[in-house]
Design a protein around this motif. Structure first.
Motif, PDB file in Angstrom:
ATOM      1  N   VAL A 212      19.366  44.071  38.156  1.00  0.00           N
ATOM      2  CA  VAL A 212      18.558  45.298  38.031  1.00  0.00           C
ATOM      3  C   VAL A 212      17.340  45.022  37.160  1.00  0.00           C
ATOM      4  O   VAL A 212      16.210  45.420  37.483  1.00  0.00           O
ATOM      5  CB  VAL A 212      19.400  46.454  37.447  1.00  0.00           C
ATOM      6  N   LEU A 213      17.556  44.325  36.042  1.00  0.00           N
ATOM      7  CA  LEU A 213      16.445  43.996  35.136  1.00  0.00           C
ATOM      8  C   LEU A 213      15.390  43.159  35.853  1.00  0.00           C
ATOM      9  O   LEU A 213      14.186  43.406  35.710  1.00  0.00           O
ATOM     10  CB  LEU A 213      16.994  43.248  33.922  1.00  0.00           C
ATOM     11  N   LEU A 214      15.837  42.199  36.649  1.00  0.00           N
ATOM     12  CA  LEU A 214      14.900  41.337  37.368  1.00  0.00           C
ATOM     13  C   LEU A 214      14.207  42.092  38.493  1.00  0.00           C
ATOM     14  O   LEU A 214      12.984  42.004  38.656  1.00  0.00           O
ATOM     15  CB  LEU A 214      15.653  40.124  37.931  1.00  0.00           C
ATOM     16  N   ASP A 215      14.961  42.871  39.269  1.00  0.00           N
ATOM     17  CA  ASP A 215      14.378  43.570  40.415  1.00  0.00           C
ATOM     18  C   ASP A 215      13.375  44.635  39.982  1.00  0.00           C
ATOM     19  O   ASP A 215      12.328  44.809  40.612  1.00  0.00           O
ATOM     20  CB  ASP A 215      15.487  44.222  41.253  1.00  0.00           C
ATOM     21  N   GLU A 216      13.694  45.372  38.919  1.00  0.00           N
ATOM     22  CA  GLU A 216      12.831  46.484  38.518  1.00  0.00           C
ATOM     23  C   GLU A 216      11.668  46.052  37.625  1.00  0.00           C
ATOM     24  O   GLU A 216      10.581  46.640  37.686  1.00  0.00           O
ATOM     25  CB  GLU A 216      13.651  47.556  37.801  1.00  0.00           C
ATOM     26  N   ASN A 218      11.043  42.456  36.728  1.00  0.00           N
ATOM     27  CA  ASN A 218      10.694  41.052  36.918  1.00  0.00           C
ATOM     28  C   ASN A 218      10.829  40.237  35.631  1.00  0.00           C
ATOM     29  O   ASN A 218      10.019  39.351  35.350  1.00  0.00           O
ATOM     30  CB  ASN A 218       9.267  40.915  37.468  1.00  0.00           C
ATOM     31  N   VAL A 219      11.829  40.541  34.826  1.00  0.00           N
ATOM     32  CA  VAL A 219      12.093  39.768  33.615  1.00  0.00           C
ATOM     33  C   VAL A 219      13.571  39.388  33.573  1.00  0.00           C
ATOM     34  O   VAL A 219      14.420  40.042  34.191  1.00  0.00           O
ATOM     35  CB  VAL A 219      11.707  40.516  32.321  1.00  0.00           C
ATOM     36  N   THR A 220      13.860  38.323  32.869  1.00  0.00           N
ATOM     37  CA  THR A 220      15.233  37.900  32.610  1.00  0.00           C
ATOM     38  C   THR A 220      15.447  37.875  31.100  1.00  0.00           C
ATOM     39  O   THR A 220      14.483  37.861  30.323  1.00  0.00           O
ATOM     40  CB  THR A 220      15.510  36.503  33.183  1.00  0.00           C
ATOM     41  N   MET A 221      16.712  37.869  30.698  1.00  0.00           N
ATOM     42  CA  MET A 221      17.035  37.821  29.272  1.00  0.00           C
ATOM     43  C   MET A 221      17.715  36.502  28.947  1.00  0.00           C
ATOM     44  O   MET A 221      18.600  36.064  29.679  1.00  0.00           O
ATOM     45  CB  MET A 221      17.948  38.989  28.881  1.00  0.00           C
ATOM     46  N   LYS A 222      17.280  35.887  27.865  1.00  0.00           N
ATOM     47  CA  LYS A 222      17.946  34.695  27.360  1.00  0.00           C
ATOM     48  C   LYS A 222      18.682  35.040  26.070  1.00  0.00           C
ATOM     49  O   LYS A 222      18.282  35.958  25.342  1.00  0.00           O
ATOM     50  CB  LYS A 222      16.946  33.555  27.131  1.00  0.00           C
ATOM     51  N   ALA A 223      19.741  34.289  25.798  1.00  0.00           N
ATOM     52  CA  ALA A 223      20.572  34.581  24.630  1.00  0.00           C
ATOM     53  C   ALA A 223      21.021  33.289  23.967  1.00  0.00           C
ATOM     54  O   ALA A 223      21.302  32.291  24.648  1.00  0.00           O
ATOM     55  CB  ALA A 223      21.796  35.412  25.045  1.00  0.00           C
ATOM     56  N   GLY A 224      21.099  33.318  22.648  1.00  0.00           N
ATOM     57  CA  GLY A 224      21.637  32.208  21.870  1.00  0.00           C
ATOM     58  C   GLY A 224      22.575  32.747  20.806  1.00  0.00           C
ATOM     59  O   GLY A 224      22.192  33.634  20.040  1.00  0.00           O
ATOM     60  N   PHE A 225      23.799  32.236  20.758  1.00  0.00           N
ATOM     61  CA  PHE A 225      24.817  32.768  19.853  1.00  0.00           C
ATOM     62  C   PHE A 225      24.994  31.888  18.617  1.00  0.00           C
ATOM     63  O   PHE A 225      24.920  30.657  18.695  1.00  0.00           O
ATOM     64  CB  PHE A 225      26.166  32.865  20.567  1.00  0.00           C
ATOM     65  N   GLU A 226      25.259  32.550  17.492  1.00  0.00           N
ATOM     66  CA  GLU A 226      25.708  31.885  16.268  1.00  0.00           C
ATOM     67  C   GLU A 226      27.218  32.122  16.160  1.00  0.00           C
ATOM     68  O   GLU A 226      27.663  33.266  16.122  1.00  0.00           O
ATOM     69  CB  GLU A 226      25.007  32.461  15.044  1.00  0.00           C
ATOM     70  N   ASN A 227      27.982  31.057  16.115  1.00  0.00           N
ATOM     71  CA  ASN A 227      29.439  31.169  16.057  1.00  0.00           C
ATOM     72  C   ASN A 227      29.928  30.965  14.629  1.00  0.00           C
ATOM     73  O   ASN A 227      29.881  29.849  14.104  1.00  0.00           O
ATOM     74  CB  ASN A 227      30.086  30.109  16.951  1.00  0.00           C
ATOM     75  N   GLU A 228      30.387  32.012  13.989  1.00  0.00           N
ATOM     76  CA  GLU A 228      31.014  31.899  12.682  1.00  0.00           C
ATOM     77  C   GLU A 228      32.534  31.916  12.859  1.00  0.00           C
ATOM     78  O   GLU A 228      33.057  32.700  13.656  1.00  0.00           O
ATOM     79  CB  GLU A 228      30.576  33.050  11.770  1.00  0.00           C
ATOM     80  N   PHE A 229      33.221  31.071  12.118  1.00  0.00           N
ATOM     81  CA  PHE A 229      34.674  30.987  12.247  1.00  0.00           C
ATOM     82  C   PHE A 229      35.262  30.419  10.959  1.00  0.00           C
ATOM     83  O   PHE A 229      34.572  29.777  10.161  1.00  0.00           O
ATOM     84  CB  PHE A 229      35.065  30.102  13.442  1.00  0.00           C
ATOM     85  N   TYR A 230      36.535  30.675  10.782  1.00  0.00           N
ATOM     86  CA  TYR A 230      37.272  30.138   9.638  1.00  0.00           C
ATOM     87  C   TYR A 230      38.196  29.016  10.098  1.00  0.00           C
ATOM     88  O   TYR A 230      38.859  29.128  11.129  1.00  0.00           O
ATOM     89  CB  TYR A 230      38.120  31.232   8.982  1.00  0.00           C
ATOM     90  N   LEU A 231      38.244  27.952   9.305  1.00  0.00           N
ATOM     91  CA  LEU A 231      39.246  26.906   9.474  1.00  0.00           C
ATOM     92  C   LEU A 231      40.370  27.153   8.475  1.00  0.00           C
ATOM     93  O   LEU A 231      40.113  27.352   7.282  1.00  0.00           O
ATOM     94  CB  LEU A 231      38.644  25.522   9.232  1.00  0.00           C
ATOM     95  N   ARG A 232      41.602  27.147   8.972  1.00  0.00           N
ATOM     96  CA  ARG A 232      42.756  27.340   8.098  1.00  0.00           C
ATOM     97  C   ARG A 232      43.786  26.238   8.343  1.00  0.00           C
ATOM     98  O   ARG A 232      43.949  25.765   9.456  1.00  0.00           O
ATOM     99  CB  ARG A 232      43.385  28.718   8.341  1.00  0.00           C
TER     100      ARG A 232
END
Length: 537
Positions: A212-216, A218-232
């Motif tokens: 829908v975003l592209l058709d209406e 003409n743009v796309t969305m890019k995403a980059g995640f930051e992964n926070e986690f605990y080591l136990r």
């Protein structure tokens, strides 16, 4: 080029269509031509999949035909074949199961449910390549109605043990497991019948709203995640088992990173083997907490990458005798973990979120501002997807860089929405925005779908942002509205949000709300049950 290719595929069978470039003599023009051709073919074939004209498997075969196989057949080329061809040869049903299983023993078919849990069906490799690769495996309707405390559908989801879908492997996501070399993993789509997506399928919903975003627009969305986690690590004392912090160091501690370096090196190498680009790693502020930040890519791929990143981090930690948990608040006396996501809008390989000489509002383009305004307007509802667990709201508190108040700001890490100006971007411009209220309990496809749906609403209505907050939002506590302080508030916002119902789908949202309400009820009555969630997230 898109129009030409659409017309061409209407006139000729796919096995008669080939890619060619007149830039063959110059590396730069060959590269640009090849890159643009791949983008055009992807757009045309993905649209054909959405329209039901092609299945995903047929589209993948079409890509191989257009870029390699047709030319190889026509010109009788005898060339070395790439990894796609190798997978195709392995997948040939004429090869005996025993031959396949000498190399690969198991294939994990993975999906992410409405409660954000990773689940998989495991198929012996011989059977996978003979049957399941093309026909999938069966799965009960109830699987998208399960909660984090019970492997049964929540009341009100309208999903039961009656009815079956097919988990259809998306072979473009196939990964040989670096930590278990005789196994592969593949992410599945959910289909109600061959070639027809199930309306509860998270990957389908994200593709639907991005279309829908592209058709209406003409743009796309890019995403980059930051992964926070605990080591136990496990500590046994007087017959009692406890999982305690891996270390007690501080934010960006050199000693903390050094202590976990062998684990993080293996995580990095495994992510690299999965073609997932890591931009940064560091020790976070919590005891035994770390962060791995991933490079931005198209949002549909970013969601898949996030699932693989979590799987890799947890599996490598387990190999070292540890637990890696993405639970938002595993210790109420320590810092929470988020899965902050950076988002940008693109058109023809150009970042169109960023402002320009023609229009710039706090460094944003008109398209960028309207999209972000939609996200701002719908943020309380979005939280039911991005902060989907009662435990999520133990993290979202003032003065913890988690975004507790409804506001936005430029480089304001206390705001839930932050526009960013990383190195290399002119100081009066911004390249992307960050949502801080996204955590490791979220199904990434559903979370991103909710964000895209909200942005579409902002673009359709031409919404505008309020003035930014340029200091700690807690200083304006009497003037600013708090974001939902518990999951019930988010669920109530979602229930009343007609835009998200329209774009995401009533049935899926009904199921999501029912799962959330069941979890609210269970954990309010059983607060001690939070402790078990480090094994689920």
């Amino acid at each position: 080029m898109v129009s030409s290719l659409k017309e061409l595929l209407e006139l000729a069978p796919i096995n008669k269509v080939m890619f060619s470039s007149d830039g063959y003599a110059f590396p730069e023009t060959y590269y640009l031509g090849s890159r643009r051709a791949r983008d055009v073919v992807y757009r045309v074939l993905s649209a054909a999949c959405e329209d039901g004209d092609l299945s995903i498997e047929e589209a993948i075969d079409a890509v191989e035909d257009i870029f390699r196989r047709n030319a190889s057949d026509l010109y009788k080329l005898n060339v070395a074949n790439g990894s796609i061809h190798q997978k195709t040869m392995i997948a040939d049903s004429t090869i005996a199961s025993s031959c396949v299983e000498q190399d690969v023993l198991f294939v994990r078919i993975v999906w992410n449910d409405a409660s954000g849990q990773h689940r998989c069906r495991v198929v012996p490799a011989g059977r996978f390549y003979e049957i399941a690769r093309n026909k999938g495996v069966g799965l009960t309707f109830a699987s998208m109605g399960m909660t984090s405390f019970c492997d049964g559908p929540a009341d009100g989801t309208n999903l039961t043990g009656v009815g079956e879908i097919r988990l259809m492997p998306d072979m473009s996501t196939l990964l040989r497991l670096p930590w278990s070399t005789r196994e592969e993993m593949v992410i599945a789509d959910m289909q109600i019948r061959p070639g027809e997506a199930w309306e509860y399928c998270p990957r389908y919903v994200l593709r639907k709203v991005t279309k829908v975003l592209l058709d209406e627009f003409n743009v796309t969305m890019k995403a980059g995640f930051e992964n926070e986690f605990y080591l136990r690590r496990k500590l046994v004392s007087e017959g009692h088992e406890r999982w305690v912090p891996y270390d007690n160091s501080s934010y960006c501690s050199t000693s903390s990173f050094d202590g976990a370096s062998s684990i993080l090196q293996e995580v990095y190498s495994s992510l690299k083997a999965a073609n997932i680009v890591v931009e940064q790693l560091h020790a976070e502020a919590g005891k035994g907490q770390f962060e791995v930040a991933l490079k931005y890519v198209l949002c549909t791929l970013a969601a898949d990458n996030l699932i693989y990143a979590r799987e890799i981090i947890k599996s490598v930690a387990r190999k070292h005798g540890l637990i890696a948990t993405f639970l938002p608040k595993p210790d109420l006396n320590d810092i929470g973990s988020g899965s902050h996501v950076h988002l940008s809008l693109w058109k023809n390989d150009q970042n169109v979120f960023m402002g320009s000489n023609e229009y710039s509002h706090y460094g944003m383009s008109n398209v960028g501002e309207q999209f972000l305004a939609g996200v701002y307007h719908h943020l309380p509802s979005i939280l039911a997807f991005t902060a989907p667990h009662p435990n999520s709201y133990d993290r979202i508190q003032p003065n913890t860089w988690s975004g507790a108040y409804l506001c936005w700001g430029k480089e304001n890490r206390e705001a839930p929405l932050r526009t960013a100006c990383p190195p290399g971007v002119p100081l009066d411009m911004v390249s992307n925005f960050e949502i801080k209220s996204f955590d490791g309990c979220a199904n990434p496809h559903l979370g991103l779908a909710a964000i895209v749906a909200a942005g579409i609403d902002g673009l359709r209505k031409g919404l505008k942002l309020p003035e930014p907050i340029e200091s700690n939002p807690a200083d304006y506590a009497t003037k600013l509205k708090r974001l939902p302080q518990d999951l019930l508030e988010s669920v109530e916002s979602l229930a009343a949000d007609k835009t998200l119902h329209e774009l995401i789908g009533d049935k899926l949202i009904t199921a999501v709300i029912a799962v959330r309400k069941a979890e609210i009820d269970h954990y309010s009555k059983n607060p001690g049950a939070f402790g078990d969630l480090i094994h689920r997230y």
